[in-house]
Motif scaffolding. Sequence first.
Motif, PDB file in Angstrom:
ATOM      1  N   LEU A   7      34.548  31.786  36.855  1.00  0.00           N
ATOM      2  CA  LEU A   7      34.936  32.595  37.997  1.00  0.00           C
ATOM      3  C   LEU A   7      33.831  32.719  39.027  1.00  0.00           C
ATOM      4  O   LEU A   7      33.941  33.470  39.966  1.00  0.00           O
ATOM      5  N   SER A  61      39.776  32.716  48.929  1.00  0.00           N
ATOM      6  CA  SER A  61      39.756  32.562  47.480  1.00  0.00           C
ATOM      7  C   SER A  61      39.762  31.090  47.119  1.00  0.00           C
ATOM      8  O   SER A  61      40.544  30.317  47.629  1.00  0.00           O
ATOM      9  N   GLU A  92      40.329  27.856  44.671  1.00  0.00           N
ATOM     10  CA  GLU A  92      41.286  27.518  43.618  1.00  0.00           C
ATOM     11  C   GLU A  92      40.490  27.232  42.343  1.00  0.00           C
ATOM     12  O   GLU A  92      39.984  26.150  42.143  1.00  0.00           O
ATOM     13  N   LEU A  93      40.395  28.262  41.563  1.00  0.00           N
ATOM     14  CA  LEU A  93      39.588  28.080  40.360  1.00  0.00           C
ATOM     15  C   LEU A  93      40.474  28.101  39.132  1.00  0.00           C
ATOM     16  O   LEU A  93      41.486  28.787  39.108  1.00  0.00           O
ATOM     17  N   LEU A 143      41.835  29.223  35.651  1.00  0.00           N
ATOM     18  CA  LEU A 143      41.893  30.615  35.219  1.00  0.00           C
ATOM     19  C   LEU A 143      42.069  30.737  33.716  1.00  0.00           C
ATOM     20  O   LEU A 143      42.784  31.589  33.227  1.00  0.00           O
ATOM     21  N   PRO A 200      37.723  39.044  39.271  1.00  0.00           N
ATOM     22  CA  PRO A 200      38.163  37.888  40.033  1.00  0.00           C
ATOM     23  C   PRO A 200      37.826  37.983  41.517  1.00  0.00           C
ATOM     24  O   PRO A 200      37.644  36.973  42.158  1.00  0.00           O
ATOM     25  N   ALA A 224      36.486  35.598  44.886  1.00  0.00           N
ATOM     26  CA  ALA A 224      37.159  35.519  46.161  1.00  0.00           C
ATOM     27  C   ALA A 224      36.279  36.013  47.262  1.00  0.00           C
ATOM     28  O   ALA A 224      36.145  35.409  48.310  1.00  0.00           O
ATOM     29  N   LYS A 282      43.788  37.628  49.543  1.00  0.00           N
ATOM     30  CA  LYS A 282      43.732  37.244  48.149  1.00  0.00           C
ATOM     31  C   LYS A 282      42.377  37.657  47.617  1.00  0.00           C
ATOM     32  O   LYS A 282      41.351  37.194  48.093  1.00  0.00           O
ATOM     33  N   VAL A 283      42.366  38.549  46.656  1.00  0.00           N
ATOM     34  CA  VAL A 283      41.073  38.990  46.148  1.00  0.00           C
ATOM     35  C   VAL A 283      40.789  38.464  44.764  1.00  0.00           C
ATOM     36  O   VAL A 283      39.701  38.603  44.260  1.00  0.00           O
ATOM     37  N   GLY A 284      41.783  37.916  44.136  1.00  0.00           N
ATOM     38  CA  GLY A 284      41.538  37.421  42.804  1.00  0.00           C
ATOM     39  C   GLY A 284      42.040  36.011  42.659  1.00  0.00           C
ATOM     40  O   GLY A 284      42.602  35.435  43.585  1.00  0.00           O
ATOM     41  N   ALA A 285      41.859  35.480  41.481  1.00  0.00           N
ATOM     42  CA  ALA A 285      42.262  34.108  41.285  1.00  0.00           C
ATOM     43  C   ALA A 285      43.755  33.997  40.992  1.00  0.00           C
ATOM     44  O   ALA A 285      44.378  33.003  41.285  1.00  0.00           O
ATOM     45  N   GLU A 298      47.049  38.744  42.353  1.00  0.00           N
ATOM     46  CA  GLU A 298      45.850  39.523  42.634  1.00  0.00           C
ATOM     47  C   GLU A 298      45.512  39.506  44.115  1.00  0.00           C
ATOM     48  O   GLU A 298      44.482  39.025  44.539  1.00  0.00           O
ATOM     49  N   TYR A 318      41.864  47.479  36.253  1.00  0.00           N
ATOM     50  CA  TYR A 318      41.331  46.135  36.039  1.00  0.00           C
ATOM     51  C   TYR A 318      40.443  46.096  34.804  1.00  0.00           C
ATOM     52  O   TYR A 318      40.529  45.185  33.979  1.00  0.00           O
ATOM     53  N   LEU A 331      44.063  42.525  38.057  1.00  0.00           N
ATOM     54  CA  LEU A 331      43.651  43.151  39.303  1.00  0.00           C
ATOM     55  C   LEU A 331      44.880  43.257  40.187  1.00  0.00           C
ATOM     56  O   LEU A 331      45.416  42.254  40.634  1.00  0.00           O
TER      57      LEU A 331
END
Lengths: 549, 588
Positions: A347, A508, A510-511, A513, A536, A540, B82-85, B89, B206, B212
């Motif tokens: 991450l 963000s 594209e990782l 997960l 996460p 981002a 977008k704050v998360g993957a 999220e 979280y 999240l």
Amino acid sequence: MSEEIIRALVNVFPQVIPVMVLGVFACVLFLGSTFRADRHIWAGVALVGLAGAAVALVWMVPTVPLKRDPNYASPIAMDRLALLIHWMALVGGSVLVLFSWNEVPDRQAGEYHGCLLLVVAGLCLTSAANELVTLFLSLELISIPTYILMYLPRHDAAAQEAAMKYFLLSIFSSALLLFGFSYLYGLGGTTNLPALLEALTRNDTSLPVVALVSLILVVAGFGFKITAVPFHFYAPDVYQGAPTGAVALLAFLPKVAGFVALFRVLGLVFTESPGNGMGLGDHVSILFWILAAVTMSLGNVLALLQTNVKRLLAYSSVAHAGYMLIGLAVAEPLHKSQILSPQSELLNPRFAGVDAVLFYLVAYGAMTIGAFAVLAYLSTAERPIENEDDLSGLSQSHPGVALLMALFLFSLIGIPLTAGFAGKLVLFLDAMAVEGDNAHLFRGLALVGVINAAIGAWYYLRILTKMYLHSSIKPIEKPRALPGLLALWICAAVTLGLGVFPGLMLRSPELPLGAKPATSQMKTSGRPDPPKTAPPWRAAVSATTSVIA
Amino acid sequence: MDLLRNPVPCLLAIPAAAAVVVALLGPRRAPAVRGVSLAATLAALALAAVLAASFAGTRTSGPAPATATFHPDFTTRCPILKVGAGTEETIQFYVGLDGLNVWLVVLTAVLMVSGVLVSWTAIQDRVHEYYAWLLALETGMLGVFLAFDIILFYVFFELTLVPLFFLIGIWGGPQRRYAARKFFIYTLAGSLITFLGVLGVVLACYAKTGELTFAIPKLTDIVHSRLAMDSPEERAFWIGTPSFGKIIRSALGLLSLEEAAGMWGGVEFWVFLALTAGFAIKVPLVPLHTWLPLAHVEAPTAGSVLLAGVLLKIGTYGFLRLCLPLAPDASLSLGMPLIGTLAVIGIVYGALCALAQDDIKKLVAYSSVSHLGFCMLGMFALNVVGLSGSLLQMINHGLSTGALFLLVGMLYERYHTRLLADYGGMAARLKVLSFFMVFFCLSSIGIPGLNGFVGEVLVLMGIFDFERAHGTWPVLAVIGATGIVLGAWYLLTMLMGVFFGPLKEPPPPVGHDNHHAVTDLNLREWAALVPIAALCIALGLYPQPVLDTARPELEMVAGFAHDAQDRADLPSPEGNLQILNPKGEGTP
């Protein structure tokens, strides 16, 4: 010299082409201005120079690696962070050229814009410096032209005093910085930053006290650049006395340089020795905690007492430096609460706190330069904008400019839909996200931050009140200046754009997960806590997620 | 196409677009500006009414299933940041309707139309700016109610400040600048702390689940499923109360790390306090109310109407939507002792202050403090009856107090004074205005057959229930009931002085011999008042649709409180404290 080192040194040259372009254009400006005094020509040339540097930068982008191994040889190393700062410097520089297009008298235009290009070049170099001496020299490349800039356009006593004050204090801070660097060199035996950090963090035993001393000296030296509190004394006098264009420059470019240099020296952004900095443990974050709390509180409280708009903005810039220091304070504890997790690699959590600071720097730059640009746009020689009262009734005489100023002020307050809000969102999110024994400390810091934001709102609102709720005492006659207006619009676009779509910068990646805990299973089994993963949003929020690595 | 099926975003887009159009029309086209504003507010009202009707239709068609979280209808979601993957999220633009917000949306739309109408001739200066801010305010207010993303909620919450700052500051009374700034700073300071609370909830969820999310339904769900596990760790994490003695001792270095564990207490305690900071200022609860009389009195009529009618409800709505579901245990343990006490003090104090005023507008402003105290008291009874009463009181207060401000504004427009002492026997001079004044005062007092009565009765029943369940004397209920008596006292005193008795017109303005052409209500003013009066009667006679639509959500919130009560009782199972019926029974 091994083959590898030689190759690394040779590879430096393509990386400094943008800086060289800026240098060449600065020389053209210095020389050319002896033949001809025309502000339009020289400002145009400066813009061309900045555009040229931008072209060189674009051309260079493919050669900047996404993931960089520590570079133990060369004095300069481009990475994504450096790239981001290059862009900030170039765009900021262009806005500043537009901004002071008409403020600078014809006779001095060449020197003025030449110095400006050099400051921009200095910032670019700072961001890419990979070695203590280079870092120091590039910081000096920012400082020395600044002295001239502050002195050039005005010759009254106030400007002279401002320039002198800035000069002396700047020299003093440079001396502190060098002193700190010398200790670092003594401890690590090298001036190369990655090697130095590796040497400092190699053994598990804690570092000697000398390391702490050197850290404090270094922070003091950079503290001058970022106007952190005990080192802020020059700001109000200098901002009040110096020409508006130079002040806007001073409020933005050296501050960016100070923060980037801090990231570099404290080792917050290195690829291979991520985030654990100089191995000083909690000291760094506690030091920045205190610095942040004191800086924002004092900046805001003193700003309350000002009636001169430029002094007020000076203290406001001190206060905003305080907010940004929150990001530095939480960088290490955030990292520590993430490093426990084996999945953190996926991450990309290395830049905890740092990316929030970078986002805030951009937001801060847009809104502060914007506010100064409004003052410069409205000022004329006969009727300078000095006090809040000079802005009275602006909404009636210049509705458009008043609206832009209102936007900048709301952004400085941190009202939603402006970049200032998004910046505070990511900073406070980081501060609240720290876990572990000291978590409450950083939540407390977030509380100090929001209380300060509320205090700050009072003096920004005072200006708004003057603009919108008072009628004009002495109407401002309408000056027409296209470049100034253009600078204003650029700042407004950035403020609003990043406010409405913060994702433009906080993109963000594209990782993969694979690290997500299986929530359903957890719920049924009633296991108390899922394994800690790196938050996460870290991935981002990295302005820079793609930028730094 | 999508918008036709789901027009909730249009509800926000109409006033927002109209605000831009109005601002662009410029200062010289005042009639067009007014026309566009009226059309936009009417369109928004029509849309809100249609939506509310169809929503209520879905609710009455069948028994609503018991749920563990909010299930908004007519939702629209699109990611903003977008704050998360993960795909979920993100901070979203997430709006929808459910039982809690649907009637408040209608209330906002109704009062906006009246606000536009009442400003028609009162505002002659910078007309386009005025209506632009007014419409921007409508967007903000509707946004707060419709938002189902916690960050979006906060964004709209703060955005309501900006238009109102300008509305009060530019078009307000003599102290308008001070009032505007005080209002802004006060509310901003509170809401910034709320902001930390919001972040705290998100991060706590979280930390516990690895998810999240910013969606309010999802957050509610997470909080509840975690609390339902009822393991010691979860308890310590969410519910634990901080020990301030330990904190001080550990700060002095007297406690070891193990001993100090858990000294900061659970998440809920802090979240509750942080959320309360912002909402309590907005409501306002008593020690934090000082911005309110000033802002109400200085604001232009439409500003006062919306401030009293809608913006104060944002505070109570915030409690209902965020505080109670996300911090149920803290709401239970801190609710009555802290909020309940403050609310009761507010009821009495506000009423006594209203009694002492010499300015009609100030009197109505202080009556708001009193009425909102009532509303909060009912809410923190935490049973269905009390919550229904509280929700109904929100709407009632919006209608009656909004209308009272309209009438005071109309009176002021005719005589340019608001001092009680200047008036007497106006019923002889302005028959229709007096009729409406009496009508809305009675509605505000709570005469059976009008809306105020139903809400007050439900609130009192809820409080009695609560106090009976806890085996305490019905102190709060009794003091609350005195508030009603006091309310009748000050409103009737005002009515007597101003509208009845020997005719006494205020002195004519300087330079004029007499008031020429002071006429009774014109058609425009009728149009501003009649819909509100009709709603007052409708709610007074048949409140069931409102209660029915909101029932599933209210039952859910009350259920949370019930669970919290069970958890609170658990450590001492031998305690003979019997929960009689915290869920309450029946509604009229």
